[in-house]
Design a protein around this motif. Structure first.
Motif, PDB file in Angstrom:
ATOM      1  N   ARG A 328       0.823  -1.213   0.000  1.00 17.82           N
ATOM      2  CA  ARG A 328       0.000   0.000   0.000  1.00 17.82           C
ATOM      3  C   ARG A 328       0.857   1.264   0.000  1.00 17.82           C
ATOM      4  N   MET A 329       2.013   1.181   0.622  1.00 16.06           N
ATOM      5  CA  MET A 329       2.885   2.358   0.716  1.00 16.06           C
ATOM      6  C   MET A 329       3.853   2.457  -0.447  1.00 16.06           C
ATOM      7  N   SER A 330       3.775   1.518  -1.388  1.00 13.81           N
ATOM      8  CA  SER A 330       4.764   1.477  -2.465  1.00 13.81           C
ATOM      9  C   SER A 330       4.759   2.744  -3.312  1.00 13.81           C
ATOM     10  N   GLY A 331       3.590   3.322  -3.504  1.00  9.73           N
ATOM     11  CA  GLY A 331       3.532   4.541  -4.314  1.00  9.73           C
ATOM     12  C   GLY A 331       3.606   5.815  -3.500  1.00  9.73           C
ATOM     13  N   LEU A 332       3.770   5.689  -2.178  1.00 14.58           N
ATOM     14  CA  LEU A 332       3.789   6.858  -1.302  1.00 14.58           C
ATOM     15  C   LEU A 332       5.227   7.123  -0.882  1.00 14.58           C
ATOM     16  N   THR A 333       5.854   8.129  -1.463  1.00 16.32           N
ATOM     17  CA  THR A 333       7.237   8.450  -1.149  1.00 16.32           C
ATOM     18  C   THR A 333       7.322   9.310   0.105  1.00 16.32           C
ATOM     19  N   GLY A 334       8.564   9.519   0.564  1.00 11.56           N
ATOM     20  CA  GLY A 334       8.754  10.396   1.718  1.00 11.56           C
ATOM     21  C   GLY A 334       8.281  11.809   1.446  1.00 11.56           C
ATOM     22  N   GLY A 335       8.472  12.265   0.205  1.00 14.66           N
ATOM     23  CA  GLY A 335       7.994  13.604  -0.156  1.00 14.66           C
ATOM     24  C   GLY A 335       6.494  13.718  -0.073  1.00 14.66           C
ATOM     25  N   HIS A 336       5.796  12.663  -0.579  1.00  9.83           N
ATOM     26  CA  HIS A 336       4.335  12.647  -0.450  1.00  9.83           C
ATOM     27  C   HIS A 336       3.931  12.749   1.023  1.00  9.83           C
ATOM     28  N   LEU A 337       4.649  12.020   1.855  1.00  7.92           N
ATOM     29  CA  LEU A 337       4.275  11.960   3.272  1.00  7.92           C
ATOM     30  C   LEU A 337       4.435  13.315   3.944  1.00  7.92           C
ATOM     31  N   ILE A 338       5.532  14.019   3.645  1.00  6.78           N
ATOM     32  CA  ILE A 338       5.693  15.379   4.187  1.00  6.78           C
ATOM     33  C   ILE A 338       4.494  16.228   3.797  1.00  6.78           C
ATOM     34  N   PHE A 339       4.130  16.143   2.530  1.00  4.05           N
ATOM     35  CA  PHE A 339       3.040  16.946   1.991  1.00  4.05           C
ATOM     36  C   PHE A 339       1.726  16.640   2.712  1.00  4.05           C
ATOM     37  N   LEU A 340       1.377  15.380   2.783  1.00  3.71           N
ATOM     38  CA  LEU A 340       0.091  14.990   3.356  1.00  3.71           C
ATOM     39  C   LEU A 340       0.022  15.264   4.852  1.00  3.71           C
ATOM     40  N   VAL A 341       1.089  14.941   5.552  1.00  4.38           N
ATOM     41  CA  VAL A 341       1.079  15.169   7.002  1.00  4.38           C
ATOM     42  C   VAL A 341       1.084  16.655   7.310  1.00  4.38           C
ATOM     43  N   THR A 342       1.684  17.476   6.439  1.00 10.50           N
ATOM     44  CA  THR A 342       1.622  18.934   6.627  1.00 10.50           C
ATOM     45  C   THR A 342       0.178  19.409   6.628  1.00 10.50           C
ATOM     46  N   VAL A 343      -0.626  18.899   5.699  1.00  6.15           N
ATOM     47  CA  VAL A 343      -2.039  19.283   5.638  1.00  6.15           C
ATOM     48  C   VAL A 343      -2.750  18.900   6.931  1.00  6.15           C
ATOM     49  N   VAL A 344      -2.608  17.649   7.327  1.00 10.21           N
ATOM     50  CA  VAL A 344      -3.299  17.161   8.522  1.00 10.21           C
ATOM     51  C   VAL A 344      -2.795  17.871   9.771  1.00 10.21           C
ATOM     52  N   ALA A 345      -1.471  18.010   9.881  1.00  9.78           N
ATOM     53  CA  ALA A 345      -0.886  18.603  11.088  1.00  9.78           C
ATOM     54  C   ALA A 345      -1.292  20.057  11.238  1.00  9.78           C
ATOM     55  N   PHE A 346      -1.286  20.820  10.150  1.00  7.18           N
ATOM     56  CA  PHE A 346      -1.648  22.235  10.265  1.00  7.18           C
ATOM     57  C   PHE A 346      -3.138  22.406  10.526  1.00  7.18           C
ATOM     58  N   TYR A 347      -3.960  21.539   9.942  1.00  4.72           N
ATOM     59  CA  TYR A 347      -5.389  21.636  10.238  1.00  4.72           C
ATOM     60  C   TYR A 347      -5.647  21.347  11.712  1.00  4.72           C
ATOM     61  N   LEU A 348      -5.114  20.234  12.193  1.00  2.00           N
ATOM     62  CA  LEU A 348      -5.343  19.853  13.589  1.00  2.00           C
ATOM     63  C   LEU A 348      -4.600  20.769  14.545  1.00  2.00           C
ATOM     64  N   GLY A 349      -3.409  21.222  14.152  1.00  3.80           N
ATOM     65  CA  GLY A 349      -2.625  22.081  15.024  1.00  3.80           C
ATOM     66  C   GLY A 349      -3.204  23.468  15.187  1.00  3.80           C
ATOM     67  N   LEU A 350      -3.919  23.949  14.175  1.00  2.16           N
ATOM     68  CA  LEU A 350      -4.507  25.289  14.250  1.00  2.16           C
ATOM     69  C   LEU A 350      -5.930  25.278  14.799  1.00  2.16           C
ATOM     70  N   MET A 351      -6.680  24.207  14.551  1.00  2.00           N
ATOM     71  CA  MET A 351      -8.098  24.209  14.903  1.00  2.00           C
ATOM     72  C   MET A 351      -8.333  24.293  16.410  1.00  2.00           C
ATOM     73  N   ILE A 352      -7.342  23.901  17.225  1.00  2.00           N
ATOM     74  CA  ILE A 352      -7.581  23.868  18.668  1.00  2.00           C
ATOM     75  C   ILE A 352      -7.535  25.245  19.304  1.00  2.00           C
ATOM     76  N   TRP A 353      -6.881  26.217  18.654  1.00  2.00           N
ATOM     77  CA  TRP A 353      -6.650  27.508  19.299  1.00  2.00           C
ATOM     78  C   TRP A 353      -7.837  28.446  19.121  1.00  2.00           C
ATOM     79  N   ASN A 354      -8.022  29.309  20.108  1.00  3.71           N
ATOM     80  CA  ASN A 354      -9.105  30.292  20.027  1.00  3.71           C
ATOM     81  C   ASN A 354      -8.779  31.375  19.009  1.00  3.71           C
ATOM     82  N   TYR A 355      -7.490  31.604  18.765  1.00  3.34           N
ATOM     83  CA  TYR A 355      -7.058  32.645  17.839  1.00  3.34           C
ATOM     84  C   TYR A 355      -6.274  31.989  16.713  1.00  3.34           C
ATOM     85  N   ARG A 356      -6.809  32.051  15.519  1.00  3.32           N
ATOM     86  CA  ARG A 356      -6.137  31.461  14.361  1.00  3.32           C
ATOM     87  C   ARG A 356      -6.378  32.373  13.159  1.00  3.32           C
ATOM     88  N   PRO A 357      -5.730  33.513  13.106  1.00  5.65           N
ATOM     89  CA  PRO A 357      -5.948  34.431  11.979  1.00  5.65           C
ATOM     90  C   PRO A 357      -5.566  33.780  10.658  1.00  5.65           C
TER      91      PRO A 357
END
Length: 726
Positions: A328-357
């Motif tokens: 399943r991971m054969s087509g998922l490179t390290g670069g893809h992973l940085i990209f995808l986890v950046t999306v998830v991490a920034f969404y989850l990392g920002l959504m918790i705060w009361n202030y997110r301009p």
């Protein structure tokens, strides 16, 4: 880990290849367009409605202030203000010093600093996407994002977030392009710089980089590479990260521990409170699906957001079919992973705060446009294809939160367009049920279509749809941009020039709008917002502040925290910055600071003081002398015009009002003020000339600020009809 593997493991999937020369021509054309639309009217005000707060006016000039002071005075911090080490010792300051030394100090040059970082971020993300996804998706990304108004207009402003993204994207590029140990070392240094010399919110980037190295260590386990060698790359990255962190510790933190710690504490919990997302499960779900109710990030790019969600779902599908993990991971490179986890991490990392301009969320703008480009390019090249493998519970478990967020965002946007109320407690169960239906429908369609041979005509339909989507995304952004180009305003530039004339040399200004309006002037500036959690009672005694520039909210807080100063403060004039009023007060002699007490009044201030002391002759003399010395001044002409109107000198008042507008023709409020004057004269005399003049000035004000309803109402009242017409 072999040092060379870091680049090779991030190679793009096989796709359409275009000749390098053609790629360079396309890149040059697209990047020239990107540059052109951002350079045009670089010193103009941000468009109205760009931000729900005043941050686009109050914050950017703070970050280049210390560089401006260094170029003008030879001292980064001539007033000894050590509260903002993050601003002083930042990547923005370094670049700003170079820009100001080469081109002088001013708003245009300050915005040029922001442009440098934002253009650099775009180019670096293009390079990253080219290696991860291929040439076509990378070029398509530049085309799609060229006219994104959020990135375009935020990208003109020297926010620290741009330095953060620039350095973080540089780290990504180094990892996926440089196949040597020193590239990984520099990548670690660049990421640490993004966080510590850019913006602390960049700590979210740590998550995707950890996943990247975890992916490499795991995938290289099959090759028989010894563990020590597999850990070499992560170790070099960690060393680079640590070196910069230690430098920051001794360079920034230890010399000013209290100030740095106080600033971080103020900006995290003290000012905005404990995150409401953690108050209950319901609050967490509400914050998760809404991502906050103010910025409306996804409503600003609806088509791209939907395309990005579809792209994420296709990856979720590939990762959740019933196959061995490595397959399943054969087509998922390290670069893809940085990209995808950046999306998830920034969404989850920002959504918790009361202030997110919105400026915190700009990383997601890059990411979603990248996802959209990847999806469209893949569909164009491969069509609608579904791989083999049976769907498992993993697909539904991982897809449901993505679909729930997307359905909620769409429902909220549609509700806003329809003008109906949309409350979480009332709608969440309906939205949740709809998300379940959509998820099951997607799963059923995938299972039904899987393994089928696509018919030829379907590929044509797909490509036509892709072309329409590209035209829609680019066209919508271009139309919005062209609308702005017909009505750019320069109120900040004009007000700054006016301020330089109405105050005496030696003035020191503070308040949220002081950094913006003093940029390029000879005045001193002290950064301060009055909405802090713990006001400093010695603030005005410590700094030689003579004047304040505050909006309504900050003025209210200043009167509460410093009544002994504000109760006697003298209101000099009111500037319009965007759609907000910035009132200028003189507080010299009221603060106990001897340097501020020594401030000598300007002729403009003398004229106002004489008038308030009921000495009209002296006031008029001082005002006339001031206008003669400064014939291009806005406030002086307005002061005389309003006095002439009150005293019945209407011909002179009309001339002075219209003269004031000449010095700031893009100021909607000045145009509306002159229109009100003519409206009053028409109502008194019935002279049709005043009606026509008033309508013309009202129409100009409405053209510049079409959302200000009170101007439209006054216009309708003068026109004598109940309907406003363009």
């Amino acid at each position: 880990m072999s040092p060379k593997r870091s680049g090779n493991s991030s190679a793009p999937e096989t796709g359409l290849l275009i000749p390098v020369r053609l790629e360079l021509v396309c890149l040059a054309a697209l990047f020239s367009l990107v540059l052109l639309v951002r350079v045009y009217c670089l010193d103009a005000d941000p468009p109205f409605g760009l931000s729900v707060s005043a941050d686009v006016y109050t914050d950017p000039s703070q970050y280049t202030l210390f560089a401006a002071q260094f170029v003008q005075t030879g001292d980064f911090n001539p007033l000894g203000d050590h509260r903002f080490a993050f601003f002083l010792k930042s990547a923005v300051t370094v670049v700003a010093v170079g820009v100001f030394k080469l081109f002088g100090v001013g708003l245009l040059q300050s915005n040029g600093v922001g442009l440098f970082f934002s253009l650099g971020s775009l180019l670096l993300f293009f390079l990253f996407l080219r290696r991860v996804a291929g040439q076509v998706p990378a070029l398509l990304f530049l085309l799609l994002i060229c006219f994104n108004n959020n990135l375009l207009f935020y990208g003109r402003l020297p926010f620290l977030e741009h330095a953060m993204t620039f350095l973080a994207f540089l780290s990504m590029v180094l990892l996926v392009y440089v196949n040597r140990w020193w590239g990984v070392l520099l990548a670690g240094m660049s990421l640490a710089s993004a966080i510590l010399f850019g913006k602390l919110i960049g700590m979210i980037f740590i998550a995707p980089f950890v996943c990247y190295f975890g992916h490499q260590i795991y995938c290289e386990g099959d090759t028989g590479t010894p563990l020590a060698r597999r850990l070499f790359g992560p170790a070099m990255f960690a060393i680079g990260f640590t070196v910069v962190t230690l430098f920051w510790l001794f360079f920034s933190y230890l010399p000013m521990q209290a100030q740095v710690a106080g600033y971080v504490g103020e900006k995290t919990l003290a000012l905005y409170g404990t995150p409401e997302a953690f108050e209950s499960i319901g609050s967490f779900v509400e914050t998760l699906v809404s991502f906050g109710y103010d910025s409306r990030l996804f409503e600003r790019m609806p088509l791209v957001a939907v395309l990005g969600v579809v792209c994420i779902l296709t990856i979720v599908y590939r990762m959740s079919v019933r196959r061995p993990l490595r397959e399943r991971m054969s087509g998922l490179t390290g670069g893809h992973l940085i990209f995808l986890v950046t999306v998830v991490a920034f969404y989850l990392g920002l959504m918790i705060w009361n202030y997110r301009p919105l400026r915190y969320q700009l990383v997601l703008v890059y990411a979603f446009y990248g996802l959209a480009a990847m999806l469209l390019a893949d569909l164009w090249q491969k069509g609608l294809r579904v791989g083999s493998g049976k769907l498992t519970w993993r697909f539904y478990a991982w897809a449901f939160p993505v679909i729930l967020i997307a359905v909620y965002q769409l429902a909220q946007g549609i509700s806003d367009l329809a003008g109906t109320d949309f409350y979480f407690n009332d709608r969440i169960f309906h939205v949740g049920a709809l998300a379940v239906v959509v998820m099951i429908l997607i799963g059923t369609l995938v299972q039904w279509y899987k393994g089928r041979t696509p018919v030829s005509w379907l590929q044509s339909v797909v490509r036509i749809t892709i072309a329409v989507l590209i035209i829609a995304v680019v066209g919508r952004g271009a139309a919005s941009y062209l609308y702005w180009t017909e009505r750019p305003s320069y109120m900040a530039v004009d007000n700054s020039a006016d301020l330089q004339m109405i105050l005496s040399p030696g003035a020191v200004l503070s308040g949220p709008y002081a950094p913006l309006l003093t940029l390029g002037t000879d005045f001193g500036t002290v950064i301060h917002m009055f909405g802090v959690s713990q006001p400093n009672p010695q603030f005005f005694e410590k700094f030689p502040i003579t004047h304040l520039l505050v909006d309504e909210g900050n003025e209210r807080r200043a009167r509460k925290d410093y009544p002994e100063v504000m109760d006697s403060a003298v209101h000099l004039c009111t500037y319009h910055v965007g759609l907000k009023n910035a009132r200028l007060f003189r507080i010299a002699g009221l603060t106990g600071n001897p340097s501020a007490t020594a401030y000598r009044l300007s002729k403009f201030e003398e004229a106002l003081d004489y008038y308030q002391q009921d000495l009209p002759a002296k006031s008029l003399q001082a005002a006339v002398e001031f206008v003669m010395d400064h014939p291009n001044n806005i406030s002086g002409h307005l002061m005389l015009a309003e006095r002439g109107e009150l005293e019945g000198h209407l011909v002179e008042a009309e001339h002075l009002f219209e003269k004031a507008v000449e010095f700031s023709p893009s100021n909607y409020d000045l145009n509306a003020r002159v229109a009100q004057f003519h409206k009053g004269r028409y109502e008194e005399s019935g002279d049709s000339r005043h009606r026509e003049e008033g309508l013309a000035y009202f129409e100009q004000a409405i053209r510049l600020a079409p959302t200000v309803k009170k101007i439209q109402e006054a216009y309708r009242g003068l026109k004598g009809t109940g309907e406003w017409q363009d």
